[in-house]
Design an enzyme around this catalytic site. Structure first.
Site, PDB file in Angstrom:
ATOM      1  N   ARG A   1      37.584  30.994  61.136  1.00 23.84           N
ATOM      2  CA  ARG A   1      36.143  31.286  61.221  1.00 23.84           C
ATOM      3  C   ARG A   1      35.876  32.785  61.264  1.00 23.84           C
ATOM      4  O   ARG A   1      34.831  33.261  60.822  1.00 23.84           O
ATOM      5  CB  ARG A   1      35.558  30.569  62.452  1.00 23.84           C
ATOM      6  CG  ARG A   1      34.014  30.528  62.472  1.00 23.84           C
ATOM      7  CD  ARG A   1      33.522  29.578  63.545  1.00 23.84           C
ATOM      8  NE  ARG A   1      32.071  29.369  63.534  1.00 23.84           N
ATOM      9  CZ  ARG A   1      31.247  29.845  64.456  1.00 23.84           C
ATOM     10  NH1 ARG A   1      31.710  30.527  65.476  1.00 23.84           N
ATOM     11  NH2 ARG A   1      29.945  29.623  64.384  1.00 23.84           N
TER      12      ARG A   1
ATOM     13  N   ILE B   1      25.617  31.492  60.866  1.00 20.75           N
ATOM     14  CA  ILE B   1      26.713  30.547  60.636  1.00 20.75           C
ATOM     15  C   ILE B   1      26.524  29.477  61.714  1.00 20.75           C
ATOM     16  O   ILE B   1      26.266  29.786  62.875  1.00 20.75           O
ATOM     17  CB  ILE B   1      28.086  31.241  60.737  1.00 20.75           C
ATOM     18  CG1 ILE B   1      29.258  30.271  60.513  1.00 20.75           C
ATOM     19  CG2 ILE B   1      28.281  31.966  62.054  1.00 20.75           C
ATOM     20  CD1 ILE B   1      30.629  30.985  60.455  1.00 20.75           C
ATOM     21  N   SER B   2      26.642  28.201  61.323  1.00 22.50           N
ATOM     22  CA  SER B   2      26.345  27.113  62.263  1.00 22.50           C
ATOM     23  C   SER B   2      27.389  27.019  63.371  1.00 22.50           C
ATOM     24  O   SER B   2      28.528  27.479  63.232  1.00 22.50           O
ATOM     25  CB  SER B   2      26.278  25.777  61.527  1.00 22.50           C
ATOM     26  OG  SER B   2      25.364  25.846  60.473  1.00 22.50           O
ATOM     27  N   GLN B   3      26.958  26.372  64.446  1.00 21.87           N
ATOM     28  CA  GLN B   3      27.846  26.111  65.593  1.00 21.87           C
ATOM     29  C   GLN B   3      29.016  25.214  65.150  1.00 21.87           C
ATOM     30  O   GLN B   3      28.799  24.224  64.441  1.00 21.87           O
ATOM     31  CB  GLN B   3      27.008  25.405  66.654  1.00 21.87           C
ATOM     32  CG  GLN B   3      27.756  24.995  67.881  1.00 21.87           C
ATOM     33  CD  GLN B   3      26.947  24.041  68.743  1.00 21.87           C
ATOM     34  OE1 GLN B   3      25.825  23.678  68.405  1.00 21.87           O
ATOM     35  NE2 GLN B   3      27.528  23.634  69.839  1.00 21.87           N
ATOM     36  N   PRO B   4      30.252  25.513  65.544  1.00 25.65           N
ATOM     37  CA  PRO B   4      31.408  24.702  65.126  1.00 25.65           C
ATOM     38  C   PRO B   4      31.243  23.198  65.413  1.00 25.65           C
ATOM     39  O   PRO B   4      31.616  22.365  64.574  1.00 25.65           O
ATOM     40  CB  PRO B   4      32.570  25.301  65.922  1.00 25.65           C
ATOM     41  CG  PRO B   4      32.176  26.730  66.089  1.00 25.65           C
ATOM     42  CD  PRO B   4      30.687  26.723  66.268  1.00 25.65           C
TER      43      PRO B   4
END
Ligand code: SAM
Length: 222
Positions: A40, A66-69
């Protein structure tokens, strides 16, 4: 424990707390392997790298994130795709979700409306040899009909309504995962399923907060 392993533990913990909402107690092995494998930190700006494995969204420039994992894992898992699948993503952003998808399916097509982000994501994906991801810059509301219909569609920007062109580009038996609701507020993550007979059903999964879908068509929908 490495920070990537810590991120995996955090995803598992969050899934444990939401299992009743999302209807599963574990994500599939291919999805968790992909989260473990994709670096990431390569998809976030230098200034955010020390936070790359926090289980939260991060700024990537141009007002986008960037989206949350955990959400990346959930959306990928909900698609129910496999190594034969061809998937469309709307909202390339950093390219991270596309890279995760690329470890689970055979081919990813990803659309981003902001040229600078599309170019940067393409470069990162190429440098890291994610060769089964193809990016383009356009309005994802319209999908990418030339490569459809798709075994799964992921939309990573909030839509006021489910974009009809994307429903059309879903194969019978396929799923789409899309945040639906007002801009700059909370939305519902919605699982859209097209039956083998072509009937379309929708199920709300949980509350999320995504940046809005933009563009001429998106404006109608946010
Ligand atoms: N999937 C991304 C990742 O892994 O980094 C995160 C995506 S970010 C939450 C949403 C992205 O959708 C932004 O980069 C935004 O520019 C893009 N977007 C917004 N409207 C769009 C549209 N109509 N077509 C394509 N992309 C759009």
């Amino acid at each position: 424990m490495s920070s990537r392993e810590q991120m995996i533990r955090d995803i598992e913990r969050e899934l444990d707390g939401t299992r009743n909402l999302v209807g599963r107690s574990a994500f599939s092995e291919p999805v968790m392997n992909a989260l473990q494998e994709v670096p990431r930190e390569a998809f976030v700006p230098l200034s955010e790298r020390r936070l790359a494995y926090n289980n939260g969204p991060l700024p990537i420039g141009c007002g986008q994130t960037i989206s949350q994992p955990y959400i990346v894992a959930l959306m990928t898992d909900l698609l129910d795709v496999d190594a034969e699948s061809v998937v469309l993503e709307v909202g390339t952003g950093s390219g991270y979700q596309a890279a995760v998808l690329s470890r689970v399916v055979s081919q990813v097509y990803s659309i981003e409306i902001i040229e600078a982000l599309s170019q940067r994501a393409s470069e990162v994906l190429r440098r890291l040899s994610y060769d089964n991801v193809v990016c383009r810059c356009s309005d994802g509301y319209l999908g990418w009909p030339e490569h459809g219909p798709y075994d799964g569609i992921l939309v990573t920007a909030a839509c006021r309504e489910i974009p009809q062109p994307l429903v059309t580009q879903l194969k019978p038996g396929a799923r789409m995962v899309v945040p639906v609701g007002p801009a700059f507020s909370y939305q519902d993550l919605v699982l859209v399923e097209k039956s083998d007979e072509g009937e379309v059903s929708e199920r709300k999964i949980l509350g999320v907060a995504f940046v809005p879908l933009t563009g001429d068509h998106g404006r109608d929908s946010v």
